[in-house]
Structures are given as structure tokens and as C-alpha cells.
Design an enzyme around this catalytic site. Structure first.
Site, PDB file in Angstrom:
ATOM      1  N   TYR A  11      68.628  22.937 -38.451  1.00  0.00           N
ATOM      2  CA  TYR A  11      69.535  21.943 -38.801  1.00  0.00           C
ATOM      3  C   TYR A  11      70.454  20.749 -37.806  1.00  0.00           C
ATOM      4  O   TYR A  11      69.633  19.872 -38.612  1.00  0.00           O
ATOM      5  CB  TYR A  11      70.964  22.872 -39.122  1.00  0.00           C
ATOM      6  CG  TYR A  11      72.290  22.143 -39.446  1.00  0.00           C
ATOM      7  CD1 TYR A  11      72.641  20.849 -40.045  1.00  0.00           C
ATOM      8  CD2 TYR A  11      72.886  23.104 -38.156  1.00  0.00           C
ATOM      9  CE1 TYR A  11      73.665  21.183 -40.727  1.00  0.00           C
ATOM     10  CE2 TYR A  11      74.703  22.622 -38.443  1.00  0.00           C
ATOM     11  CZ  TYR A  11      74.978  21.592 -39.137  1.00  0.00           C
ATOM     12  OH  TYR A  11      75.502  21.493 -39.548  1.00  0.00           O
ATOM     13  N   ASN A  32      57.831  26.512 -35.358  1.00  0.00           N
ATOM     14  CA  ASN A  32      57.241  27.177 -36.531  1.00  0.00           C
ATOM     15  C   ASN A  32      57.779  27.884 -37.378  1.00  0.00           C
ATOM     16  O   ASN A  32      57.652  29.001 -37.927  1.00  0.00           O
ATOM     17  CB  ASN A  32      57.089  28.568 -35.247  1.00  0.00           C
ATOM     18  CG  ASN A  32      58.534  29.268 -35.097  1.00  0.00           C
ATOM     19  OD1 ASN A  32      59.365  28.844 -35.735  1.00  0.00           O
ATOM     20  ND2 ASN A  32      59.035  30.282 -34.819  1.00  0.00           N
ATOM     21  N   PHE A  71      65.188  21.586 -29.056  1.00  0.00           N
ATOM     22  CA  PHE A  71      65.916  22.713 -29.544  1.00  0.00           C
ATOM     23  C   PHE A  71      65.670  24.280 -30.449  1.00  0.00           C
ATOM     24  O   PHE A  71      66.407  24.403 -30.383  1.00  0.00           O
ATOM     25  CB  PHE A  71      66.332  22.227 -31.304  1.00  0.00           C
ATOM     26  CG  PHE A  71      66.984  20.482 -30.927  1.00  0.00           C
ATOM     27  CD1 PHE A  71      68.438  20.436 -30.893  1.00  0.00           C
ATOM     28  CD2 PHE A  71      66.130  19.078 -30.880  1.00  0.00           C
ATOM     29  CE1 PHE A  71      69.119  19.124 -31.327  1.00  0.00           C
ATOM     30  CE2 PHE A  71      67.041  18.046 -31.232  1.00  0.00           C
ATOM     31  CZ  PHE A  71      68.248  18.394 -30.974  1.00  0.00           C
ATOM     32  N   ALA A  72      64.235  24.127 -30.348  1.00  0.00           N
ATOM     33  CA  ALA A  72      63.784  25.621 -30.838  1.00  0.00           C
ATOM     34  C   ALA A  72      64.468  26.866 -29.427  1.00  0.00           C
ATOM     35  O   ALA A  72      64.467  26.377 -28.322  1.00  0.00           O
ATOM     36  CB  ALA A  72      62.757  25.475 -30.410  1.00  0.00           C
ATOM     37  N   ARG A  74      66.211  30.843 -30.043  1.00  0.00           N
ATOM     38  CA  ARG A  74      66.893  31.942 -30.908  1.00  0.00           C
ATOM     39  C   ARG A  74      68.860  31.614 -30.872  1.00  0.00           C
ATOM     40  O   ARG A  74      68.686  31.371 -29.219  1.00  0.00           O
ATOM     41  CB  ARG A  74      66.993  33.349 -30.751  1.00  0.00           C
ATOM     42  CG  ARG A  74      65.136  33.748 -30.958  1.00  0.00           C
ATOM     43  CD  ARG A  74      65.161  33.516 -32.023  1.00  0.00           C
ATOM     44  NE  ARG A  74      63.490  34.004 -32.438  1.00  0.00           N
ATOM     45  CZ  ARG A  74      62.853  35.237 -32.817  1.00  0.00           C
ATOM     46  NH1 ARG A  74      63.809  36.306 -33.035  1.00  0.00           N
ATOM     47  NH2 ARG A  74      61.755  34.337 -33.216  1.00  0.00           N
ATOM     48  N   TYR A 139      72.522  35.546 -25.991  1.00  0.00           N
ATOM     49  CA  TYR A 139      72.889  34.147 -26.431  1.00  0.00           C
ATOM     50  C   TYR A 139      72.859  33.308 -25.070  1.00  0.00           C
ATOM     51  O   TYR A 139      72.581  32.113 -24.506  1.00  0.00           O
ATOM     52  CB  TYR A 139      73.375  34.153 -27.022  1.00  0.00           C
ATOM     53  CG  TYR A 139      73.249  32.652 -28.116  1.00  0.00           C
ATOM     54  CD1 TYR A 139      72.070  32.178 -27.827  1.00  0.00           C
ATOM     55  CD2 TYR A 139      74.567  31.568 -28.317  1.00  0.00           C
ATOM     56  CE1 TYR A 139      72.024  30.694 -28.600  1.00  0.00           C
ATOM     57  CE2 TYR A 139      74.600  30.082 -28.515  1.00  0.00           C
ATOM     58  CZ  TYR A 139      73.406  30.138 -29.033  1.00  0.00           C
ATOM     59  OH  TYR A 139      73.434  28.758 -29.356  1.00  0.00           O
ATOM     60  N   ARG A 217      88.683  26.493 -34.188  1.00  0.00           N
ATOM     61  CA  ARG A 217      87.514  25.917 -33.663  1.00  0.00           C
ATOM     62  C   ARG A 217      87.868  24.911 -33.295  1.00  0.00           C
ATOM     63  O   ARG A 217      88.558  24.047 -34.383  1.00  0.00           O
ATOM     64  CB  ARG A 217      86.213  27.167 -34.258  1.00  0.00           C
ATOM     65  CG  ARG A 217      86.291  28.298 -33.975  1.00  0.00           C
ATOM     66  CD  ARG A 217      85.154  28.263 -32.817  1.00  0.00           C
ATOM     67  NE  ARG A 217      85.256  30.340 -32.465  1.00  0.00           N
ATOM     68  CZ  ARG A 217      85.912  30.905 -32.508  1.00  0.00           C
ATOM     69  NH1 ARG A 217      87.692  30.532 -31.915  1.00  0.00           N
ATOM     70  NH2 ARG A 217      85.488  31.849 -31.942  1.00  0.00           N
TER      71      ARG A 217
HETATM   72  N1  UDP Z   1      84.803  33.373 -39.435  1.00  0.00           N
HETATM   73  C1  UDP Z   1      85.025  34.298 -40.165  1.00  0.00           C
HETATM   74  N2  UDP Z   1      84.504  34.578 -41.352  1.00  0.00           N
HETATM   75  C2  UDP Z   1      83.027  34.493 -41.396  1.00  0.00           C
HETATM   76  C3  UDP Z   1      82.752  33.388 -40.425  1.00  0.00           C
HETATM   77  C4  UDP Z   1      83.114  33.331 -39.658  1.00  0.00           C
HETATM   78  O1  UDP Z   1      86.889  34.421 -40.234  1.00  0.00           O
HETATM   79  O2  UDP Z   1      82.533  34.909 -42.646  1.00  0.00           O
HETATM   80  C5  UDP Z   1      85.750  33.640 -38.304  1.00  0.00           C
HETATM   81  C6  UDP Z   1      84.766  33.255 -37.049  1.00  0.00           C
HETATM   82  O3  UDP Z   1      85.608  34.845 -36.336  1.00  0.00           O
HETATM   83  C7  UDP Z   1      84.884  32.074 -35.605  1.00  0.00           C
HETATM   84  C8  UDP Z   1      85.242  31.548 -37.165  1.00  0.00           C
HETATM   85  O4  UDP Z   1      85.324  31.729 -37.788  1.00  0.00           O
HETATM   86  O5  UDP Z   1      86.489  32.911 -35.396  1.00  0.00           O
HETATM   87  C9  UDP Z   1      84.313  30.398 -36.508  1.00  0.00           C
HETATM   88  O6  UDP Z   1      83.180  31.203 -36.659  1.00  0.00           O
HETATM   89  P1  UDP Z   1      81.476  30.762 -36.618  1.00  0.00           P
HETATM   90  O7  UDP Z   1      80.524  31.713 -37.165  1.00  0.00           O
HETATM   91  O8  UDP Z   1      81.475  29.581 -38.028  1.00  0.00           O
HETATM   92  O9  UDP Z   1      81.241  29.996 -35.253  1.00  0.00           O
HETATM   93  P2  UDP Z   1      81.224  29.807 -33.692  1.00  0.00           P
HETATM   94  O10 UDP Z   1      83.006  30.364 -33.701  1.00  0.00           O
HETATM   95  O11 UDP Z   1      81.270  32.247 -33.943  1.00  0.00           O
HETATM   96  O12 UDP Z   1      80.130  29.571 -32.951  1.00  0.00           O
END
Ligand code: UDP
Length: 329
Positions: A11, A32, A71-72, A74, A139, A217
Site C-alpha cells: 500500500y 514477493n 518498505f518490505a 511484516r 512489531y 488516532r
Molecule cells: N478499530 C475499531 N474497529 C475496527 C478496527 C479498528 O474500533 O474494526 C479501532 C482500533 O481499536 C484503533 C483505531 O480504530 O483504536 C485505529 O485502528 P487501526 O487498526 O486502523 O490502526 P492502529 O491505530 O491500530 O495502527
């Protein structure tokens, strides 16, 4: 510049590769296709299919490369907790192989794709680069370990390097967007509800200490993010490893994101509160002041409405092709 982009079918990697091609650079991609998409590789780029660790020596050995954008990797928090060996192998060990191939071939200009997960649970927001790095999962720890490697390569071997710590990347650039087999990210999942491929969005917790109880976020547009890689490549200085945060600087709660998606798509998007997700912090907001002042980074797509609109334009044109193999529960 003649540039190697590892993970250039993913992405962020593919949007960045497209941006580099548009800026007139000659781009070779190693991927890959473990998570990337063939159609996301820019037509003008040279594609080498394979694992970075296996092919990077031969690719850089062809000579003439001016830099690498790496970028590559996990990149799923939950998976890293369950399968840490994969993360140490594919992130840390593979990056060491890459750095050694660069050293062997006199390529010292590096931009590294890193993450806010290197900080862990922040003591305060917005998060600046000088705050403690205490990753809460393998991670984030693997990305932080790579930063230590890069710093030492800059000092000892004269690498000029930049690590970019992304907050929540979202949006799309033309025909490139989020299109993963297994989706865990908030905005693409909400848009799958709008498309009718899921019944509802689960809100992971509404009892956080935030404006409306849902997690906050910092969403950054993938194309603004790509611009930062270009700036970093041009600004890298031998012997220095710089680290920058990348976000829009505004926090949006999960409920606010869902509401914006309702406005953009015109779909009611049913939502249901579910338990908190393990490892989630309440609030993550970046300070991007350092990259703005040092590299002149100037994001232009910071408005959440713009980010979601671009993501929706991409997701809706995917139509039945990508997600309809089966309905997602
Ligand atoms: N989130 C949620 N429902 C979902 C996916 C994510 O409520 O189905 C919430 C998640 O708990 C976080 C925010 O959305 O608080 C962003 O999550 P995302 O996985 O997009 O990114 P992260 O902040 O984990 O990198």
C-alpha cells in the site's frame, strides 16, 4: 536518481514508488507479493519478484543505484505478538542483509519505513521524536531495533539515512489504495460496511479516556506520506541518521471517523461497541513539527473528509472484484 524500493507493491510502498516515478526517478521494485498487489506496481518501474533477502545482492550488484527506500516488512501488531520469530526474521534479519548489500555496493542513501509503534503507550501527546521509545509489541520492537542498526551504519559506514515513523496511514492515490486480503484497519473496514461486504463496524471500546470514549488516532494521507520519502532521499547526509514522525497533527476518535465515513458514503454504517483490542493505546497523535521545519514537509491532504473521500473513491471502484469472494463477518 536510480532507486531501489523494497516492498513497492504494498500500500504505502506502491504509492511512494508512483510518486518517485512521477518525480522523474528510475525505480526498481523488489516484492514477493506476500501482501502486495501486482496491479499497484507502476508500469514504468522495473520489477524483481522475490524475497528481499534472496535477491537484493544481485539487484544492487547491477550497480548504479543512488538510494534505497525500504518498505518490505511484516506489519501487523497482533500477528507479531503471536509469531514474533517472523518479525525478527523478516524485519530485522532481512534489513541487516539489505544494509550489508548496500555497503558491499557503495549505496549509502536510505529511507526506512518505520512506525509510531516504536513509542508504545505515550506518556503525553502530541508525540515528539525525543519521547521514550518503549514498544509494546514485537512489531514495534523490530522496527526500533532496525533504527539502532541504521544509526550505527550511519556512524561507522557513512550511511545517510532517514527513518519515517508513520502514524495512521489512510486514503488512496488514484488507483492505489488499501486492498489487503486480511484487513484490520479502521477506515477500510468501515468502507467495507458501506459497500455491503460487512454488516457492521465493531468499535473496540467506548470507555477510553477520550472526547467520546472511543480511541483517538492521527490519520495521515498516504500521498502526503509519499512526499516525505522523496524529501528525505534528497536531504540525507552521509554520517547522519534522522528520525521523523509523520502525522497530520489532529486526532479523530473512532466514532468521528465512522461519522465522516457516513457523510462521505451516504451509507448508514451500523456500528456496535465491542471489547477493547489488546495492545491498543487510547490516543496517538504525532507532532510532525520536526520534519516540517527540517525538511520543509508540507502535507496538503490533512482533512479527514479528504482522506476518507479518496479512500472511498478507491474502495468503491474496486467494487465486487476485491472483496466479494465471500462476505466478511
Ligand atoms: N478499530 C475499531 N474497529 C475496527 C478496527 C479498528 O474500533 O474494526 C479501532 C482500533 O481499536 C484503533 C483505531 O480504530 O483504536 C485505529 O485502528 P487501526 O487498526 O486502523 O490502526 P492502529 O491505530 O491500530 O495502527
Amino acid at each position: 536518481m536510480k532507486l531501489l524500493v523494497t516492498g513497492g507493491a504494498g500500500y504505502v510502498g506502491s504509492v511512494c514508488a508512483a510518486t518517485l516515478v512521477e518525480a522523474g526517478h528510475e525505480v526498481t521494485i523488489i516484492d514477493n507479493f506476500s501482501t502486495g498487489n501486482r496491479e499497484a506496481v507502476p508500469a514504468q518501474a522495473t520489477l524483481v519478484e522475490g524475497d528481499v533477502a534472496n535477491v537484493v545482492g544481485d539487484v544492487l550488484g547491477q550497480g548504479g543505484f543512488d538510494g534505497v527506500v525500504h518498505f518490505a516488512a511484516r506489519s501487523l501488531v497482533g500477528e507479531s505478538v503471536a509469531m514474533p520469530a517472523e518479525y525478527w526474521q523478516h524485519n530485522v534479519v532481512t534489513t541487516l542483509t539489505l544494509l550489508e548489500a548496500m555497503r558491499a555496493n557503495d549505496v549509502s542513501n536510505l529511507v526506512f519505513s518505520s512506525t509510531a509503534a516504536t513509542y508504545g503507550e505515550p506518556e503525553e501527546v502530541p508525540i515528539t521524536e525525543s519521547m521514550p521509545t518503549q514498544p509494546t509489541n514485537p512489531y514495534g520492537a523490530s522496527k526500533l531495533a532496525i533504527d539502532y542498526m541504521i544509526t550505527s551504519y550511519a556512524k561507522a559506514y557513512g550511511f545517510g539515512a532517514t527513518s519515517l515513523r508513520y502514524f495512521n496511514v489512510a486514503g488512496a492515490y488514484g488507483e492505489i489504495g488499501e486492498n489487503r486480503e486480511v484487513e484490520t484497519h479502521l477506515i477500510p473496514i468501515i468502507l467495507q460496511v458501506a459497500l455491503g461486504h460487512r454488516d457492521k463496524i465493531f468499535i473496540f471500546g467506548d470507555d477510553w479516556d477520550t472526547v467520546d470514549g472511543t480511541a483517538v488516532r492521527d490519520y495521515i494521507h498516504v500521498r502526503d506520506l509519499a512526499d516525505a520519502h522523496l524529501l528525505a532521499l534528497e536531504a540525507n547526509v552521509s554520517g547522519e541518521h534522522r528520525i521523523f514522525n509523520l502525522g497530520s497533527g489532529d486526532g479523530y476518535s473512532v466514532k468521528q471517523v465512522i461519522e465522516t465515513c457516513r457523510e462521505v458514503t451516504g451509507h448508514p454504517i451500523p456500528a456496535e461497541v465491542a471489547p477493547r483490542r489488546a495492545g491498543d493505546p487510547a490516543t496517538l497523535i504525532a507532532s510532525s513539527a520536526k520534519i516540517k521545519s527540517q525538511l520543509g514537509w508540507n502535507p496538503t491532504r490533512t482533512d479527514l473528509h479528504t482522506i476518507v473521500s479518496d479512500a472511498w473513491a478507491f474502495t468503491s471502484q474496486l467494487g465486487d472484484r476485491a472483496h466479494s469472494a465471500q462476505r466478511i463477518k
